[in-house]
Scaffold this motif. Structure first.
Motif, short mmCIF file in Angstrom:
data_model
loop_
_atom_site.label_atom_id
_atom_site.label_comp_id
_atom_site.label_asym_id
_atom_site.label_seq_id
_atom_site.Cartn_x
_atom_site.Cartn_y
_atom_site.Cartn_z
N VAL A 194 53.12 48.66 51.82
CA VAL A 194 53.94 48.61 50.56
C VAL A 194 54.58 46.97 50.54
O VAL A 194 55.05 46.73 49.48
CB VAL A 194 55.23 49.46 50.65
CG1 VAL A 194 54.77 50.96 50.60
CG2 VAL A 194 56.00 49.12 51.71
N SER A 195 53.94 46.15 51.28
CA SER A 195 54.52 44.85 51.25
C SER A 195 53.70 44.10 50.06
O SER A 195 52.53 44.29 49.75
CB SER A 195 53.80 44.25 52.52
OG SER A 195 54.02 42.96 52.61
N HIS A 217 51.41 41.03 52.01
CA HIS A 217 50.40 41.47 53.15
C HIS A 217 49.14 41.89 52.54
O HIS A 217 49.17 43.11 51.92
CB HIS A 217 50.93 42.25 54.10
CG HIS A 217 50.26 42.65 55.29
ND1 HIS A 217 50.44 41.80 56.33
CD2 HIS A 217 49.13 43.44 55.66
CE1 HIS A 217 49.54 42.20 57.39
NE2 HIS A 217 48.92 43.28 56.69
N PHE A 218 48.06 41.42 52.63
CA PHE A 218 46.76 41.72 51.91
C PHE A 218 45.52 42.01 53.22
O PHE A 218 44.63 42.46 52.67
CB PHE A 218 46.48 40.77 50.85
CG PHE A 218 47.45 40.75 49.69
CD1 PHE A 218 47.32 41.86 48.72
CD2 PHE A 218 48.30 39.68 49.58
CE1 PHE A 218 48.10 41.83 47.63
CE2 PHE A 218 49.14 39.85 48.65
CZ PHE A 218 49.12 40.63 47.70
N ASP A 219 45.71 41.35 54.22
CA ASP A 219 44.70 41.34 55.07
C ASP A 219 45.14 42.38 56.36
O ASP A 219 46.18 42.50 57.04
CB ASP A 219 44.61 39.85 55.94
CG ASP A 219 43.48 39.81 57.02
OD1 ASP A 219 42.82 41.00 57.09
OD2 ASP A 219 43.32 38.92 57.55
N HIS A 277 49.15 50.84 43.70
CA HIS A 277 47.99 50.75 42.51
C HIS A 277 47.85 49.14 42.22
O HIS A 277 46.76 48.79 41.98
CB HIS A 277 48.32 51.91 41.19
CG HIS A 277 47.31 51.84 40.32
ND1 HIS A 277 47.21 51.01 39.14
CD2 HIS A 277 46.41 52.74 40.58
CE1 HIS A 277 46.07 51.39 38.65
NE2 HIS A 277 45.56 52.40 39.28
N ARG A 278 49.02 48.58 41.86
CA ARG A 278 48.97 47.28 41.46
C ARG A 278 48.31 46.45 42.88
O ARG A 278 47.60 45.78 42.40
CB ARG A 278 50.44 46.74 41.44
CG ARG A 278 50.43 45.29 41.14
CD ARG A 278 51.92 44.89 40.93
NE ARG A 278 51.98 43.35 40.46
CZ ARG A 278 51.74 42.30 41.36
NH1 ARG A 278 51.51 42.61 42.55
NH2 ARG A 278 51.87 41.12 40.87
N LYS A 279 48.73 46.80 44.07
CA LYS A 279 48.07 45.96 45.21
C LYS A 279 46.44 46.17 45.03
O LYS A 279 45.53 45.41 45.54
CB LYS A 279 48.86 46.41 46.36
CG LYS A 279 48.45 45.48 47.65
CD LYS A 279 49.34 45.83 48.69
CE LYS A 279 49.28 45.19 50.07
NZ LYS A 279 50.21 45.26 51.20
#
Length: 418
Positions: A212-213, A216-218, A275-277
């Motif tokens: 949910v962050s 944070h993508f990795d 969904h956005r992430k």
């Protein structure tokens, strides 16, 4: 470093504090029973939380000074820390700061390897959590690894400490800091504990926070943890969701959402956020997998399942997220890629790198051949020009010598005539 500056003998100072706290210690002082005196003073010190605010620090500094003179100092400090962790009723606004100052003084007066130091630090954490003074704590956390080594904490105590820090950071709105301390706690588990309830609870906490962050993508920091990997047995949905966010694309998430819509709601996972992430991650994957440096708007729209007119907005968002770099060409309707980020780096990515390296090597070889030919041609041209220059010089020298001979003969003729 903080110091307590107090003058006077133990007996005089203890009697002064006892009178202030309305405690009778005369008999014990006469018998030189210092620890008995301190027991009464420390017990009565709980009342200081309701004493006038302006007298609070001085009274506690005196108490700390007296306690530090005892060989049984570690017997008294936990009680003092407990008292300081309670509300300072006489100072509802500044109470937390006053207590924090006293605890910091105690912490700094203790020897680095004193085991009670960790208890004092725990009391400081409780205060910071309740008061919201995380910024006062942040600079000191740089020394945490050193403290853990000095206190000789085992894995369980380290895990407890990291958990407390995670709670404090989260309570103060520092989600990133909280997440990092949860990861530290997860790394303290032994192999036999990977599937324990405590390990699973912490793993789910870390995974939810990462999902949910907004920054944070990795997810490699999670997929590499054995405790996270152990979730596949009892929490298969979370494992599948992590796999999707680690290496798959929007279409895979949509399939998962359709099959697990009730589960997402039960777990408190906001589909709009996920969904956005997932769209941002999908765009990063598409950019990383393209063979050229130009990514057409139409291809982006198809991958993200959006209208073409929304492409630029999403590209700007993914650039802000730091996943890719480049610029938009509205005229050509393409995104010009400067840099991309691989979400996962496995066999497929190594093959892509190998292919690109082969392409670059071929290009460099072609460039080298062109440069070599140009150099050879330049050298040949230079050689020809040099030979031509030498030929002209030699021809010019021969003509000059002939004229001088003729001129000499002319002179001789003229001289003979005379």
């Amino acid at each position: 470093m903080q110091y307590c500056f107090v003058e006077g003998s133990f007996a005089d100072l203890a009697r002064e504090l006892a009178e202030y706290l309305h405690v009778e210690v005369g008999d014990n002082l006469d018998a030189n029973l210092k620890d008995e005196v301190l027991k009464k003073l420390v017990t009565a010190s709980a009342g200081l939380n309701s004493y006038p605010e302006k007298e609070f620090t001085a009274a506690y500094n005196l108490l700390v000074y007296l306690v530090m003179q005892s060989p049984s100092v570690n017997m008294f400090l936990p009680r003092i820390c407990e008292n300081l962790s309670k509300p300072i009723t006489s100072a509802p606004v500044n109470g937390a700061g006053l207590a924090l100052n006293v605890l910091t003084t105690i912490f700094n007066l203790l020897q680095p390897d004193n085991e009670v130091r960790s208890n004092v630090f725990t009391a400081i954490l409780r205060l910071v959590k309740n008061s919201g003074n995380f910024e006062t704590l942040r600079p000191q956390l740089k020394k945490l690894d050193t403290w853990i080594e000095e206190w000789d904490l085992d894995e369980e105590d380290q895990r407890k400490l990291f958990g407390q820090l995670a709670d404090v950071a989260e309570e103060n709105g520092e989600q990133g800091e909280s997440y990092q301390y949860v990861l530290k706690a997860l790394r303290t588990f032994e192999s036999a504990e990977y599937s324990s309830k405590e390990a699973q609870d912490l793993s789910l906490r870390a995974l939810k926070a990462a999902l949910v962050s907004t920054t944070h993508f990795d997810f490699h920091d999670l997929t590499s943890l054995p405790t996270i990997q152990a979730l596949s047995d009892d929490h298969s949905e979370y494992s599948e969701l992590l796999e999707i966010f680690s290496e798959k694309e929007l279409e895979d998430y949509n399939d998962f959402r359709d099959e697990n819509e009730d589960w997402l709601e039960t777990e408190g996972l906001d589909n709009s956020v996920l969904h956005r992430k997932m769209r941002l991650l999908t765009l990063a994957s598409v950019a990383a997998s393209t063979n050229s440096k130009e990514l057409e708007y139409k291809r982006i729209a198809k991958a993200l399942q959006i209208p073409v007119e929304d492409v630029e907005m999403w590209v700007i968002d993914v650039i802000r997220a730091g996943l890719i770099e480049g610029k938009l060409s509205q005229q050509k309707q393409v995104f010009l890629i400067h840099r991309t980020t691989y979400r996962v780096f496995g066999e497929k990515q190594w093959r892509e790198v190998a292919t690109r390296l082969d392409t670059w090597r071929s290009s460099l070889r072609a460039v080298k051949e062109v440069i070599s030919r140009e150099r050879q041609q330049a050298e040949a041209q230079k050689e020809r020009e040099l030979h031509e220059a030498e030929r002209k010089i030699a021809g010019a020298s021969g003509m000059g010598a002939g004229r001088r001979t003729i001129g000499g003969r002319e002179n001789m003729v003229e001289m003979g005539t005379d």
